[in-house]
Design an enzyme around this catalytic site. Sequence first.
Site, short mmCIF file in Angstrom:
data_model
loop_
_atom_site.label_atom_id
_atom_site.label_comp_id
_atom_site.label_asym_id
_atom_site.label_seq_id
_atom_site.Cartn_x
_atom_site.Cartn_y
_atom_site.Cartn_z
N ARG A 1 0.84 -1.40 -0.14
CA ARG A 1 -0.01 -0.05 0.17
C ARG A 1 0.66 1.31 0.01
O ARG A 1 0.52 2.30 0.80
CB ARG A 1 -0.91 -0.03 1.20
CG ARG A 1 -2.13 -0.91 1.07
CD ARG A 1 -3.22 -0.31 0.17
NE ARG A 1 -4.29 -1.40 0.10
CZ ARG A 1 -5.27 -1.65 1.00
NH1 ARG A 1 -5.57 -0.47 1.75
NH2 ARG A 1 -6.07 -2.51 0.70
N ARG B 1 -3.69 6.86 0.54
CA ARG B 1 -4.14 8.07 0.99
C ARG B 1 -3.27 9.02 1.91
O ARG B 1 -3.41 10.03 2.36
CB ARG B 1 -5.65 7.90 1.79
CG ARG B 1 -6.74 7.53 0.87
CD ARG B 1 -7.96 7.24 1.56
NE ARG B 1 -7.75 5.66 1.83
CZ ARG B 1 -8.69 5.08 2.65
NH1 ARG B 1 -10.15 5.52 2.68
NH2 ARG B 1 -8.55 3.93 2.82
N ARG C 1 -7.20 11.46 -6.75
CA ARG C 1 -8.52 10.85 -6.33
C ARG C 1 -9.53 11.65 -6.46
O ARG C 1 -10.79 11.52 -7.06
CB ARG C 1 -8.40 10.21 -4.89
CG ARG C 1 -9.49 9.26 -4.58
CD ARG C 1 -9.09 8.77 -3.07
NE ARG C 1 -10.11 7.66 -2.62
CZ ARG C 1 -11.23 8.00 -1.87
NH1 ARG C 1 -11.62 9.19 -2.15
NH2 ARG C 1 -11.98 6.98 -1.66
N ASP D 1 -6.69 -3.01 -7.54
CA ASP D 1 -7.26 -3.96 -6.39
C ASP D 1 -7.55 -5.29 -6.56
O ASP D 1 -7.51 -5.85 -7.80
CB ASP D 1 -8.52 -3.38 -5.87
CG ASP D 1 -9.13 -3.31 -4.55
OD1 ASP D 1 -8.59 -2.82 -3.54
OD2 ASP D 1 -9.60 -4.40 -4.17
N TYR E 1 -14.32 -12.38 0.26
CA TYR E 1 -15.30 -11.13 -0.14
C TYR E 1 -16.37 -11.37 -1.13
O TYR E 1 -17.72 -10.86 -1.07
CB TYR E 1 -14.21 -10.08 -0.99
CG TYR E 1 -13.40 -9.45 -0.01
CD1 TYR E 1 -13.90 -8.39 0.75
CD2 TYR E 1 -12.30 -9.83 0.06
CE1 TYR E 1 -12.80 -7.65 1.35
CE2 TYR E 1 -11.21 -9.32 0.95
CZ TYR E 1 -11.68 -7.88 1.84
OH TYR E 1 -10.57 -7.42 2.49
O1 CP3 Z 1 0.23 -1.87 -2.50
C1 CP3 Z 1 -0.18 -0.95 -3.05
O2 CP3 Z 1 0.13 0.30 -3.20
C2 CP3 Z 1 -1.18 -1.15 -4.61
C3 CP3 Z 1 -2.41 -0.96 -4.29
C4 CP3 Z 1 -3.41 -1.96 -3.61
C5 CP3 Z 1 -4.86 -1.69 -3.30
N1 CP3 Z 1 -5.48 -2.56 -2.84
C6 CP3 Z 1 -5.11 -0.24 -3.35
C7 CP3 Z 1 -6.31 0.34 -2.60
C8 CP3 Z 1 -3.29 -3.16 -3.40
C9 CP3 Z 1 -1.99 -4.27 -3.43
C10 CP3 Z 1 -4.61 -3.80 -2.83
C11 CP3 Z 1 -5.17 -5.33 -2.32
C12 CP3 Z 1 -6.30 -5.15 -1.47
N2 CP3 Z 1 -7.36 -4.84 -1.74
C13 CP3 Z 1 -6.21 -6.50 -0.64
C14 CP3 Z 1 -5.09 -7.25 -0.15
C15 CP3 Z 1 -3.86 -6.51 0.41
C16 CP3 Z 1 -3.95 -6.45 1.93
O3 CP3 Z 1 -4.20 -5.28 2.56
O4 CP3 Z 1 -4.05 -7.63 2.58
C17 CP3 Z 1 -7.34 -6.14 0.10
C18 CP3 Z 1 -8.17 -7.19 1.19
C19 CP3 Z 1 -8.19 -5.14 -0.74
C20 CP3 Z 1 -9.70 -5.11 -0.65
C21 CP3 Z 1 -10.03 -3.43 -0.40
N3 CP3 Z 1 -9.61 -2.45 -1.32
C22 CP3 Z 1 -9.95 -2.93 0.89
C23 CP3 Z 1 -10.07 -3.44 2.31
C24 CP3 Z 1 -10.07 -1.43 0.64
C25 CP3 Z 1 -10.01 -0.30 1.62
C26 CP3 Z 1 -11.17 0.32 1.94
C27 CP3 Z 1 -11.11 1.51 2.76
O5 CP3 Z 1 -11.76 2.37 2.71
O6 CP3 Z 1 -10.01 1.72 3.49
C28 CP3 Z 1 -9.76 -1.30 -0.78
C29 CP3 Z 1 -9.70 0.06 -1.57
C30 CP3 Z 1 -8.32 0.39 -1.66
N4 CP3 Z 1 -7.37 -0.35 -2.41
C31 CP3 Z 1 -7.54 1.59 -1.43
C32 CP3 Z 1 -6.16 1.48 -1.96
C33 CP3 Z 1 -5.32 2.49 -1.97
C34 CP3 Z 1 -8.17 2.72 -0.62
C35 CP3 Z 1 -9.22 3.59 -1.77
C36 CP3 Z 1 -9.21 5.05 -1.36
O7 CP3 Z 1 -10.28 5.16 -0.52
O8 CP3 Z 1 -8.48 5.64 -1.92
#
Ligand code: CP3
Length: 357
Positions: free
Chosen positions: A28, A32, A41, A78, A155
Amino acid sequence: MTSPLKNDRFLRALRRQPVDRTPVWLMRQAGRYLPEYRATRKQAGSFLAMAKNPELACEVTLQPLRRYPLDAAILFSDILTVPDAMGLGLYFVEGEGPKFRHPVRSPDDIARLAVPDMETELRYVTDAVRTIRRELDGSVPLIGFSGSPWTLACYMVEGGGSKDFAKVKSLALNDPAAMHRLLGVVTDAVIAYLSAQRAAGAQALQVFDTWGGVLGPRMYREFSLRYLRRIARELERGDGDARTPLILFGKGNAAYLGELADSGADAVGADWLVDLGDAARAVGGKVAVQGNLDPVTLYASPDAIREEAGRALDSWRDGNGGSREGHVFNLGHGMSPDMDPEHVAVLVDAVHTHSAR
Ligand code: CP3
């Protein structure tokens, strides 16, 4: 597009070859906590609009690399793009995380699932990979990724995040044959998805088994590890120095590091509940290890961050017969939105400085 790599530390460490410094990237790392991410964003309108736009996905992938001398880039996307492309209808509710409009609940729902067409449904992902490779211009390697079959199934069945995973565990317990049909088609999709990212230019691949650790050992082996193994064996990824390494990251996988090392993967990602020296001994030189600083360390003082990074690096070396080879430094899980960008700079510098000694 195929300019030679200027910094190949990350790929060398994954191949367990000698490196001048331990490579570091952070799960990640685009997100944000960076004001420039929040600006992009806002411009895109939403996270999904940004992820589905290859130019914007490229922009946010590169943002952390402009600030820090990270040794790898990770595709901005994602894990839930795959079930979305399978027709589940992914959406995000502010503050509540990801949700699906059409969760998978019945044997009929499972029977309707098919491997999505990578050329059409997931074209935006491979387009992003090609755009990022062009813009990186060989500076560092690009990591592609997917969720693990079990984590995606969590999910898909829960319809979003969960505290106890009651629905997906009930399905596995009540109708294991249906659960295996679901995991089977998701595994086929994951293999096709990772292959498409590799063909588009991803130079390493990571599978996120974020929720494998919520299963007891019997169920972990049957519903998670079995499919990780299938991916490691069936995913075509070349040979020798041209091989695209596969990293299996899992939260709560400490007890299974030895089995993961025998899965056919090139590396395993560990969370912070295991000492890296013990992880080194568990994998016995068969694979590289990536990890595993507690992400919460980034809230601590710069001195504490340096101290902890040094401890993790030395613990790996001590458990790995006195050598730093075969270690990729990372957090044990992803970064959080309220982390201080300055502290990331401290961590990256600490890893490079300490490991160069
Ligand atoms: O690592 C990186 O920089 C690459 C980007 C990346 C994202 N998601 C961007 C993202 C990666 C590798 C993921 C994988 C992901 N997504 C996982 C597995 C990794 C882990 O953390 O174990 C999971 C479980 C998800 C599902 C998911 N997508 C969640 C739980 C969330 C968060 C929701 C929240 O409101 O915080 C997302 C959205 C997401 N994916 C964000 C980012 C940067 C936040 C989106 C935003 O609001 O800008």
